[in-house]
Design an enzyme around this catalytic site. Sequence first.
Site, PDB file in Angstrom:
ATOM      1  N   LEU A   4       0.865  -1.177   0.000  1.00  0.00           N
ATOM      2  CA  LEU A   4       0.000   0.000   0.000  1.00  0.00           C
ATOM      3  C   LEU A   4       0.896   1.219   0.000  1.00  0.00           C
ATOM      4  O   LEU A   4       1.801   1.337   0.820  1.00  0.00           O
ATOM      5  CB  LEU A   4      -0.902   0.007   1.234  1.00  0.00           C
ATOM      6  CG  LEU A   4      -1.832   1.210   1.387  1.00  0.00           C
ATOM      7  CD1 LEU A   4      -2.790   1.290   0.201  1.00  0.00           C
ATOM      8  CD2 LEU A   4      -2.608   1.106   2.683  1.00  0.00           C
ATOM      9  N   HIS A   5       0.699   2.104  -0.950  1.00  0.00           N
ATOM     10  CA  HIS A   5       1.549   3.275  -1.113  1.00  0.00           C
ATOM     11  C   HIS A   5       0.843   4.499  -0.540  1.00  0.00           C
ATOM     12  O   HIS A   5      -0.245   4.847  -0.989  1.00  0.00           O
ATOM     13  CB  HIS A   5       1.827   3.476  -2.607  1.00  0.00           C
ATOM     14  CG  HIS A   5       2.755   4.593  -2.905  1.00  0.00           C
ATOM     15  ND1 HIS A   5       4.097   4.395  -3.072  1.00  0.00           N
ATOM     16  CD2 HIS A   5       2.545   5.922  -3.056  1.00  0.00           C
ATOM     17  CE1 HIS A   5       4.673   5.557  -3.329  1.00  0.00           C
ATOM     18  NE2 HIS A   5       3.743   6.501  -3.324  1.00  0.00           N
ATOM     19  N   LEU A   6       1.417   5.122   0.473  1.00  0.00           N
ATOM     20  CA  LEU A   6       0.846   6.309   1.104  1.00  0.00           C
ATOM     21  C   LEU A   6       1.877   7.433   1.131  1.00  0.00           C
ATOM     22  O   LEU A   6       3.079   7.175   1.152  1.00  0.00           O
ATOM     23  CB  LEU A   6       0.426   6.014   2.549  1.00  0.00           C
ATOM     24  CG  LEU A   6      -0.682   5.019   2.772  1.00  0.00           C
ATOM     25  CD1 LEU A   6      -0.833   4.740   4.263  1.00  0.00           C
ATOM     26  CD2 LEU A   6      -1.994   5.541   2.224  1.00  0.00           C
ATOM     27  N   HIS A   7       1.400   8.660   1.156  1.00  0.00           N
ATOM     28  CA  HIS A   7       2.266   9.826   1.306  1.00  0.00           C
ATOM     29  C   HIS A   7       1.865  10.583   2.564  1.00  0.00           C
ATOM     30  O   HIS A   7       0.688  10.703   2.872  1.00  0.00           O
ATOM     31  CB  HIS A   7       2.098  10.804   0.130  1.00  0.00           C
ATOM     32  CG  HIS A   7       2.679  10.318  -1.143  1.00  0.00           C
ATOM     33  ND1 HIS A   7       3.926  10.673  -1.562  1.00  0.00           N
ATOM     34  CD2 HIS A   7       2.183   9.497  -2.096  1.00  0.00           C
ATOM     35  CE1 HIS A   7       4.183  10.101  -2.718  1.00  0.00           C
ATOM     36  NE2 HIS A   7       3.129   9.373  -3.071  1.00  0.00           N
TER      37      HIS A   7
END
Length: 109
Positions: A4-7
Site C-alpha cells: 500500500l503506497h501512502l504519502h
Amino acid sequence: MRQLHLHVISQDFDSTHLKNKIQWNSFNTAFFRDSMDVVVEEVSSDGKAKLKDDDRLLSMELRCHRCRSAHPNIPRLKSHITNCRAPFPSTLLQNGCLVHAPSNVSIDQ
C-alpha cells in the site's frame, strides 16, 4: 501481502521538486485522497483506490491550499504561499488529519 503506497505531506509545499501544475494539483485537489476516505472494500475488490475525473482534477487552475486564491503559474503561486497566513482549511483540521509540529522541532532530527 500487497503493498500500500501512502504519502505524508508537509503543508508548507516548499520544495524545489514541486515544479508543475500536475504535481501541485495532485496534492491540492480531490485527486489526493486521505487514507481515511479510501474504503478497504474498494482496495480489496479492485486492487486499488479508484478516482473519477483524474485528468480534470490535475488540470484545474492553480489555487493556494490555504486561501484558495488563483495564480497563473507555479513561481507566482510559490511566492504567494510563502507569505499566505490564511488558516488551514477546516477539512485538514477535522479528524486529526493535520499534525502541528512545535516550531522548535526539526523533522530532520
